[in-house]
Enzyme design. Structure first.
Site, mmCIF file in Angstrom:
data_model
loop_
_atom_site.group_PDB
_atom_site.id
_atom_site.type_symbol
_atom_site.label_atom_id
_atom_site.label_comp_id
_atom_site.label_asym_id
_atom_site.label_seq_id
_atom_site.Cartn_x
_atom_site.Cartn_y
_atom_site.Cartn_z
ATOM 1 N N HIS A 239 1.817 -23.381 34.250
ATOM 2 C CA HIS A 239 2.844 -22.973 35.223
ATOM 3 C C HIS A 239 2.235 -22.535 36.560
ATOM 4 C CE1 HIS A 239 5.802 -22.677 31.923
ATOM 5 N NE2 HIS A 239 4.883 -22.046 31.236
HETATM 6 C C1 BDR Z 1 5.252 -17.506 33.646
HETATM 7 O O1 BDR Z 1 5.216 -16.384 32.767
HETATM 8 C C2 BDR Z 1 3.896 -16.159 32.314
HETATM 9 O O2 BDR Z 1 3.859 -16.194 30.936
HETATM 10 C C3 BDR Z 1 3.025 -17.212 32.929
HETATM 11 O O3 BDR Z 1 1.801 -16.649 33.372
HETATM 12 C C4 BDR Z 1 3.822 -17.773 34.065
HETATM 13 O O4 BDR Z 1 3.551 -17.097 35.272
HETATM 14 C C5 BDR Z 1 5.950 -18.663 32.954
HETATM 15 O O5 BDR Z 1 7.266 -18.308 32.628
#
Ligand code: BDR
Ligand code: CA
Length: 311
Positions: A239
């Site tokens: 992400h």
């Molecule tokens: C986001 O939430 C976290 O778990 C990850 O680092 C990312 O920024 C994804 O939903």
């Protein structure tokens, strides 16, 4: 080549760590500072992990502590996905020469933005608590920045709840402040970030590449890999690398200008980023470029190459 000045604000968990390594590896970027926020893990772990990454990469990026808790809500951390320490239980030692700066995240960010008016790209990969605090304390900051690229939100479904994405859910009040600040905002939500993933095979390839960065990426993502297997997935979405990648490779992404409002009161929809992308009735403003598509093969190919390049 004039480098692009960048500041990162991270809740340094597993994919944040990969995003920081990506930013470091891209020759076009000039990473000027990293501030830490609570989210995936506590402020203490996020701060420790970021210093640990400096040790792993042989760098000395200045690291600034930010919020210990969201603006109003109690902190929710994500141990199932990011492990007890945020890095999938991989311990990165703090380098001996680490400097523990006393300046707070929001003050350091503002000072940096003032040195690079309308040039500094702020990349936020965690809850928006530090960014909102900075915007509240320095009302001219949104216009001083070139842009703010966030990983957060979703025009479709959520991940931490059926409606909300984790980063926005953790601190919806902060997100609301940021979405209504007038900053030039680019949103990389689950709509786009879930299109790419590092598979178990990719991770094995990185481990076998022989470098420290590849081995670390493999090790720190094992916990997340086990966690997503429960949903039938065989890979972990990077992400937080999306906004970083976009700074150098915008051609990989497609998006649309939209009106986005953060739900801060709903019981079922708390933390949802409500967009007007799919509705006949539109909000009377467009406050974000919402990314909707990525060339996933090219993204993963470049990401792996950059991690391997770190040795
Ligand atoms: C986001 O939430 C976290 O778990 C990850 O680092 C990312 O920024 C994804 O939903
Ligand atoms: Ca994150």
């Amino acid at each position: 080549m004039k480098k692009i000045p960048v500041w990162m604000d991270c809740d340094t968990g597993t994919d944040d760590a990969v995003a920081i390594m990506l930013a470091h590896s891209l020759a076009e970027l000039d990473l000027l500072g990293i501030s830490t926020v609570c989210g995936n893990t506590t402020q203490d772990h996020a701060f420790h992990n970021t210093h640990g990454l400096n040790g792993l990469m042989g760098t000395a990026y200045p690291v600034y502590r930010g919020a210990e808790k969201p603006l109003l809500k109690e902190l929710l951390i994500s141990t199932a996905f990011h492990g007890e320490n945020g890095l999938g239980n991989v311990e990165l030692p703090i380098p001996e020469n680490a400097v523990f700066l006393q300046e707070k995240a929001w003050d350091a960010l503002y000072a940096c933005a003032s040195r690079f008016p309308q040039e500094l790209r702020l990349v936020a990969t965690g809850p928006l608590t530090n960014v909102a605090t900075a915007f509240l304390k320095y009302p001219d900051l949104p216009q001083l920045l070139h842009s703010l690229c966030i990983m957060g939100g979703s025009a479709g479904a959520g991940n931490i709840t059926p409606a909300a994405e984790f980063n926005i859910f953790v601190d919806p009040q902060a997100a609301e402040i940021v979405f209504h600040s007038g900053v030039k905002l680019v949103m990389f939500g689950l709509d786009v970030t879930l299109q790419e993933m590092l598979t178990a095979t990719d991770l094995e390839e990185l481990r076998l590449s022989g470098g420290k960065a590849g081995s670390f990426t493999h090790a720190c993502l094992q916990c997340a890999l086990q966690s997503v297997k429960r949903y039938g997935l065989n890979g972990v979405s990077m992400h937080d690398s999306c906004p970083v990648m976009h700074l150098v490779h915008p051609e990989l992404f497609e998006g649309e200008e939209a009106g986005v409002v953060v739900e801060t009161r709903g019981s079922v929809t708390n933390g949802k980023t409500v967009t007007d992308l799919y509705s006949d009735k539109q909000f009377p403003f467009k406050n974000a470029l919402v990314m909707l598509k990525v060339d996933a093969d090219a993204f993963i190919r470049i990401l792996k190459k950059q991690i391997v390049s770190l040795g």
